[in-house]
Design an enzyme around this catalytic site. Structure first.
Site, PDB file in Angstrom:
ATOM      1  N   TYR A  58       0.776  -1.384  -0.010  1.00 27.67           N
ATOM      2  CA  TYR A  58       0.096   0.059  -0.074  1.00 27.67           C
ATOM      3  C   TYR A  58       0.827   1.056   0.138  1.00 27.67           C
ATOM      4  CZ  TYR A  58      -4.571  -2.109   0.392  1.00 27.67           C
ATOM      5  OH  TYR A  58      -5.716  -2.817  -0.243  1.00 27.67           O
ATOM      6  N   ARG A  61       2.034   1.633  -3.578  1.00 25.97           N
ATOM      7  CA  ARG A  61       0.908   2.393  -4.392  1.00 25.97           C
ATOM      8  C   ARG A  61       0.606   3.835  -3.842  1.00 25.97           C
ATOM      9  NH1 ARG A  61      -4.034  -1.291  -3.301  1.00 25.97           N
ATOM     10  NH2 ARG A  61      -5.010   0.532  -4.785  1.00 25.97           N
ATOM     11  N   GLN A  96     -14.535   4.645  -6.856  1.00 33.03           N
ATOM     12  CA  GLN A  96     -14.168   3.450  -6.358  1.00 33.03           C
ATOM     13  C   GLN A  96     -12.714   3.543  -6.361  1.00 33.03           C
ATOM     14  OE1 GLN A  96     -16.052  -0.405  -7.981  1.00 33.03           O
ATOM     15  NE2 GLN A  96     -16.099   1.258  -9.807  1.00 33.03           N
ATOM     16  N   VAL A  98      -8.909   5.038  -4.887  1.00 32.65           N
ATOM     17  CA  VAL A  98      -8.450   5.538  -3.799  1.00 32.65           C
ATOM     18  C   VAL A  98      -7.057   6.477  -3.830  1.00 32.65           C
ATOM     19  CG1 VAL A  98      -9.136   3.343  -2.422  1.00 32.65           C
ATOM     20  CG2 VAL A  98      -6.765   3.647  -3.522  1.00 32.65           C
ATOM     21  N   HIS A 114     -14.388   3.628  -1.539  1.00 28.51           N
ATOM     22  CA  HIS A 114     -13.422   2.619  -1.061  1.00 28.51           C
ATOM     23  C   HIS A 114     -12.447   3.184  -0.142  1.00 28.51           C
ATOM     24  CE1 HIS A 114     -14.974  -0.260  -4.224  1.00 28.51           C
ATOM     25  NE2 HIS A 114     -15.769  -0.187  -3.411  1.00 28.51           N
ATOM     26  N   GLY A 182     -15.125   3.505 -16.457  1.00 32.64           N
ATOM     27  CA  GLY A 182     -13.683   2.953 -16.220  1.00 32.64           C
ATOM     28  C   GLY A 182     -13.780   2.029 -15.079  1.00 32.64           C
ATOM     29  N   THR A 183     -14.976   1.309 -14.927  1.00 33.82           N
ATOM     30  CA  THR A 183     -14.972   0.228 -13.913  1.00 33.82           C
ATOM     31  C   THR A 183     -15.648  -1.017 -14.671  1.00 33.82           C
ATOM     32  OG1 THR A 183     -16.024  -0.329 -11.719  1.00 33.82           O
ATOM     33  CG2 THR A 183     -17.619   1.064 -13.288  1.00 33.82           C
ATOM     34  N   ASN A 208     -16.160   2.686 -21.454  1.00 37.42           N
ATOM     35  CA  ASN A 208     -15.020   1.643 -21.089  1.00 37.42           C
ATOM     36  C   ASN A 208     -14.787   1.264 -22.417  1.00 37.42           C
ATOM     37  OD1 ASN A 208     -13.810  -0.671 -20.208  1.00 37.42           O
ATOM     38  ND2 ASN A 208     -15.277  -0.641 -18.458  1.00 37.42           N
TER      39      ASN A 208
HETATM   40  C1  BV8 Z   1     -18.715  -5.684   1.387  1.00 39.86           C
HETATM   41  C2  BV8 Z   1     -10.142  -0.444  -2.341  1.00 39.86           C
HETATM   42  C3  BV8 Z   1     -19.886  -7.005   2.654  1.00 39.86           C
HETATM   43  C4  BV8 Z   1      -8.856  -1.207  -1.821  1.00 39.86           C
HETATM   44  C5  BV8 Z   1     -11.323  -2.296  -3.128  1.00 39.86           C
HETATM   45  C6  BV8 Z   1     -16.941 -12.778   0.022  1.00 39.86           C
HETATM   46  C7  BV8 Z   1     -16.509 -12.315   1.258  1.00 39.86           C
HETATM   47  C8  BV8 Z   1     -16.741 -11.067   1.346  1.00 39.86           C
HETATM   48  C9  BV8 Z   1     -17.343 -10.131   0.572  1.00 39.86           C
HETATM   49  C10 BV8 Z   1     -17.568 -10.831  -0.494  1.00 39.86           C
HETATM   50  C11 BV8 Z   1     -17.533 -12.134  -1.088  1.00 39.86           C
HETATM   51  N1  BV8 Z   1     -18.126 -12.149  -2.154  1.00 39.86           N
HETATM   52  C12 BV8 Z   1     -18.566 -11.039  -2.758  1.00 39.86           C
HETATM   53  C13 BV8 Z   1     -18.300  -9.962  -2.005  1.00 39.86           C
HETATM   54  C14 BV8 Z   1     -18.532  -8.735  -1.991  1.00 39.86           C
HETATM   55  C15 BV8 Z   1     -17.321  -8.018  -2.475  1.00 39.86           C
HETATM   56  C16 BV8 Z   1     -17.410  -7.963  -3.927  1.00 39.86           C
HETATM   57  O1  BV8 Z   1     -18.059  -7.576  -4.704  1.00 39.86           O
HETATM   58  N2  BV8 Z   1     -16.385  -8.945  -4.582  1.00 39.86           N
HETATM   59  C17 BV8 Z   1     -16.561  -9.305  -5.971  1.00 39.86           C
HETATM   60  C18 BV8 Z   1     -14.917  -9.469  -6.447  1.00 39.86           C
HETATM   61  C19 BV8 Z   1     -17.320 -10.176  -6.288  1.00 39.86           C
HETATM   62  N3  BV8 Z   1     -17.417  -6.522  -2.156  1.00 39.86           N
HETATM   63  C20 BV8 Z   1     -17.007  -6.258  -0.730  1.00 39.86           C
HETATM   64  O2  BV8 Z   1     -16.235  -7.000  -0.195  1.00 39.86           O
HETATM   65  C21 BV8 Z   1     -17.434  -4.932  -0.374  1.00 39.86           C
HETATM   66  N4  BV8 Z   1     -17.566  -5.116   0.916  1.00 39.86           N
HETATM   67  O3  BV8 Z   1     -19.365  -6.427   0.406  1.00 39.86           O
HETATM   68  O4  BV8 Z   1     -19.000  -5.958   2.370  1.00 39.86           O
HETATM   69  C22 BV8 Z   1     -20.156  -6.621   4.186  1.00 39.86           C
HETATM   70  C23 BV8 Z   1     -21.636  -6.165   4.515  1.00 39.86           C
HETATM   71  C24 BV8 Z   1     -21.972  -5.927   5.621  1.00 39.86           C
HETATM   72  C25 BV8 Z   1     -21.251  -5.987   6.740  1.00 39.86           C
HETATM   73  C26 BV8 Z   1     -19.726  -6.464   6.676  1.00 39.86           C
HETATM   74  C27 BV8 Z   1     -19.428  -6.668   5.308  1.00 39.86           C
HETATM   75  C28 BV8 Z   1     -16.123  -4.176  -0.505  1.00 39.86           C
HETATM   76  C29 BV8 Z   1     -15.167  -3.939  -1.816  1.00 39.86           C
HETATM   77  C30 BV8 Z   1     -14.197  -2.882  -1.694  1.00 39.86           C
HETATM   78  C31 BV8 Z   1     -12.796  -3.456  -1.997  1.00 39.86           C
HETATM   79  N5  BV8 Z   1     -11.797  -2.753  -2.248  1.00 39.86           N
HETATM   80  N6  BV8 Z   1     -10.565  -0.938  -3.447  1.00 39.86           N
HETATM   81  C32 BV8 Z   1      -7.550  -1.076  -2.815  1.00 39.86           C
HETATM   82  O5  BV8 Z   1      -7.630  -0.129  -3.556  1.00 39.86           O
HETATM   83  O6  BV8 Z   1      -6.614  -1.559  -2.503  1.00 39.86           O
HETATM   84  S1  BV8 Z   1     -12.081  -2.828  -4.828  1.00 39.86           S
HETATM   85  C33 BV8 Z   1     -11.246  -2.379  -5.907  1.00 39.86           C
HETATM   86  O7  BV8 Z   1     -11.355  -3.295  -6.801  1.00 39.86           O
HETATM   87  C34 BV8 Z   1     -11.476  -1.033  -6.613  1.00 39.86           C
HETATM   88  O8  BV8 Z   1     -11.690  -0.253  -5.747  1.00 39.86           O
HETATM   89  C35 BV8 Z   1     -12.598  -1.440  -7.541  1.00 39.86           C
HETATM   90  O9  BV8 Z   1     -13.638  -1.326  -7.118  1.00 39.86           O
HETATM   91  C36 BV8 Z   1     -12.461  -2.944  -7.785  1.00 39.86           C
HETATM   92  C37 BV8 Z   1     -12.075  -3.238  -9.479  1.00 39.86           C
HETATM   93  O10 BV8 Z   1     -10.865  -2.781  -9.444  1.00 39.86           O
HETATM   94  P1  BV8 Z   1     -10.296  -2.833 -10.905  1.00 39.86           P
HETATM   95  O11 BV8 Z   1     -10.912  -4.155 -11.927  1.00 39.86           O
HETATM   96  O12 BV8 Z   1      -8.783  -2.483 -11.255  1.00 39.86           O
HETATM   97  O13 BV8 Z   1     -10.775  -1.749 -11.695  1.00 39.86           O
HETATM   98  P2  BV8 Z   1     -12.058  -1.512 -12.252  1.00 39.86           P
HETATM   99  O14 BV8 Z   1     -13.199  -2.463 -11.813  1.00 39.86           O
HETATM  100  O15 BV8 Z   1     -12.302  -0.175 -12.258  1.00 39.86           O
HETATM  101  O16 BV8 Z   1     -11.683  -2.283 -13.670  1.00 39.86           O
HETATM  102  C38 BV8 Z   1     -10.771  -1.512 -14.527  1.00 39.86           C
HETATM  103  C39 BV8 Z   1     -11.806  -1.138 -15.721  1.00 39.86           C
HETATM  104  O17 BV8 Z   1     -11.262   0.079 -16.427  1.00 39.86           O
HETATM  105  C40 BV8 Z   1     -12.116  -2.451 -16.814  1.00 39.86           C
HETATM  106  O18 BV8 Z   1     -13.327  -2.369 -16.909  1.00 39.86           O
HETATM  107  C41 BV8 Z   1     -11.229  -1.805 -17.967  1.00 39.86           C
HETATM  108  O19 BV8 Z   1     -11.848  -2.414 -19.090  1.00 39.86           O
HETATM  109  C42 BV8 Z   1     -11.309  -0.280 -17.639  1.00 39.86           C
HETATM  110  N7  BV8 Z   1     -10.457   0.642 -18.515  1.00 39.86           N
HETATM  111  C43 BV8 Z   1      -9.112   0.309 -18.774  1.00 39.86           C
HETATM  112  N8  BV8 Z   1      -8.495   1.320 -19.040  1.00 39.86           N
HETATM  113  C44 BV8 Z   1      -9.304   2.348 -19.379  1.00 39.86           C
HETATM  114  C45 BV8 Z   1     -10.643   1.910 -18.890  1.00 39.86           C
HETATM  115  N9  BV8 Z   1     -11.787   2.541 -18.915  1.00 39.86           N
HETATM  116  C46 BV8 Z   1     -11.377   3.873 -19.427  1.00 39.86           C
HETATM  117  N10 BV8 Z   1     -10.579   4.372 -19.632  1.00 39.86           N
HETATM  118  C47 BV8 Z   1      -9.328   3.534 -19.946  1.00 39.86           C
HETATM  119  N11 BV8 Z   1      -8.037   4.143 -20.262  1.00 39.86           N
END
Ligand code: BV8
Length: 238
Positions: A58, A61, A96, A98, A114, A182-183, A208
């Site tokens: 971290y 980053r 999303q 940070v 986030h 971009g997500t 995207n």
């Molecule tokens: C919650 C901060 C519950 C940290 C991040 C099992 C156990 C526990 C939880 C879960 C589980 N199963 C599912 C879950 C829920 C989970 C979840 O959704 N998991 C997914 C994987 C299925 N969610 C959570 O855990 C959330 N909390 O649910 O809590 C709860 C409820 C009640 C009580 C207690 C608990 C919390 C999620 C937050 C995690 N933290 N970030 C850090 O940065 O280190 S998430 C992190 O990844 C990012 O913030 C972003 O949100 C996510 C995705 O990252 P990337 O893929 O890199 O980015 P992105 O998605 O934006 O993708 C890139 C995109 O950009 C692509 O589409 C690409 O095509 C595009 N792109 C590329 N270049 C360009 C572009 N677009 C435009 N222009 C360009 N040039």
């Protein structure tokens, strides 16, 4: 649509910072971190198991984010906010990311769903700690108040800040235009904002280079890079 929006809601992901040189989660991790899975490091369990490794990742980053510059995508969003609010409209940007680049580009109504990699806190007292411009001297960094210092980001399995969720609920009820930029629309609850906006009648636009699992939810999906599309969108609307 954008020009006549009463309340524009935006959700951005790592893709909008890609052109600032900040790698998205989806990109393969290179170099130092190529053997690690970000989804495993971005968890309380990962931190508990290897606090030195996770805080080193971290902090590396954090310094990268501080060196990065906002790109035309960030800047266009700040212009759209000024143009809309200047005509009595409303604008709320949920990110999303940070990295703090939206704020540095001049966006004002920014909600960090986030958390922020620049803000760290004490694991014992919860007190906020500002690490300053230099790298930590040791890993895991000890907290001045006992315990360790952890990044002020939301890890997988952690709940999003309540005030941000409350604001999102309010804005979802009012927004008539929703921009998803971009997500990969895979991480909930943030990814769900787009679905909720569509259900509540907002005009949804996705930007995207690739399709996402929620592309079908958008009225319009602009296939391209944010740094190229957003300035053109801002230009066309205002
Ligand atoms: C919650 C901060 C519950 C940290 C991040 C099992 C156990 C526990 C939880 C879960 C589980 N199963 C599912 C879950 C829920 C989970 C979840 O959704 N998991 C997914 C994987 C299925 N969610 C959570 O855990 C959330 N909390 O649910 O809590 C709860 C409820 C009640 C009580 C207690 C608990 C919390 C999620 C937050 C995690 N933290 N970030 C850090 O940065 O280190 S998430 C992190 O990844 C990012 O913030 C972003 O949100 C996510 C995705 O990252 P990337 O893929 O890199 O980015 P992105 O998605 O934006 O993708 C890139 C995109 O950009 C692509 O589409 C690409 O095509 C595009 N792109 C590329 N270049 C360009 C572009 N677009 C435009 N222009 C360009 N040039």
């Amino acid at each position: 649509r954008l020009a006549s929006a009463r309340h524009c809601m935006v959700l951005t992901g790592a893709g909008i910072s890609a052109e600032s040189g900040i790698r998205t989660f989806r990109d393969t991790m290179e170099g130092l971190w190529k053997d690690f899975d970000p989804a495993a490091l971005a968890t309380q369990e990962g931190f508990d198991a290897a606090p030195a490794l996770v805080t080193r990742w971290y902090d590396w980053r954090r310094l990268g984010c501080a060196q990065a510059q906002p790109n035309p995508g960030h800047i266009a969003l700040a212009h759209i906010e000024s143009a809309l609010t200047g005509r009595g409209g409303a604008f709320d940007l949920f990110t999303q990311n940070v990295d703090g680049l939206h704020q540095r580009a001049g966006s004002r109504a920014v909600h960090e769903v986030h958390g922020s990699i620049a803000r760290w806190r004490c694991t014992k007292t919860g007190r906020e700690f500002d690490p300053g411009p230099e790298a930590f001297a040791e890993f895991p960094p000890p907290s001045p108040w006992g315990g360790l210092l952890r990044p002020g980001v939301v890890w997988f399995g952690e709940i999003l800040p309540q005030e941000v969720l409350d604001r999102a609920e309010q804005v979802l009820d009012r927004c008539d235009v929703f921009l998803s930029i971009g997500t990969s629309s895979q991480v909930y609850p943030a990814a769900g904002f787009m679905e909720l906006a569509a259900v509540r009648g907002a005009f949804v636009i996705e930007v995207n280079p690739m399709e996402t699992p929620l592309t079908r939810t958008a009225e319009i999906s602009l296939r391209g890079r944010a740094g190229e599309i957003m300035p053109r969108l801002a230009e066309a609307a205002f």
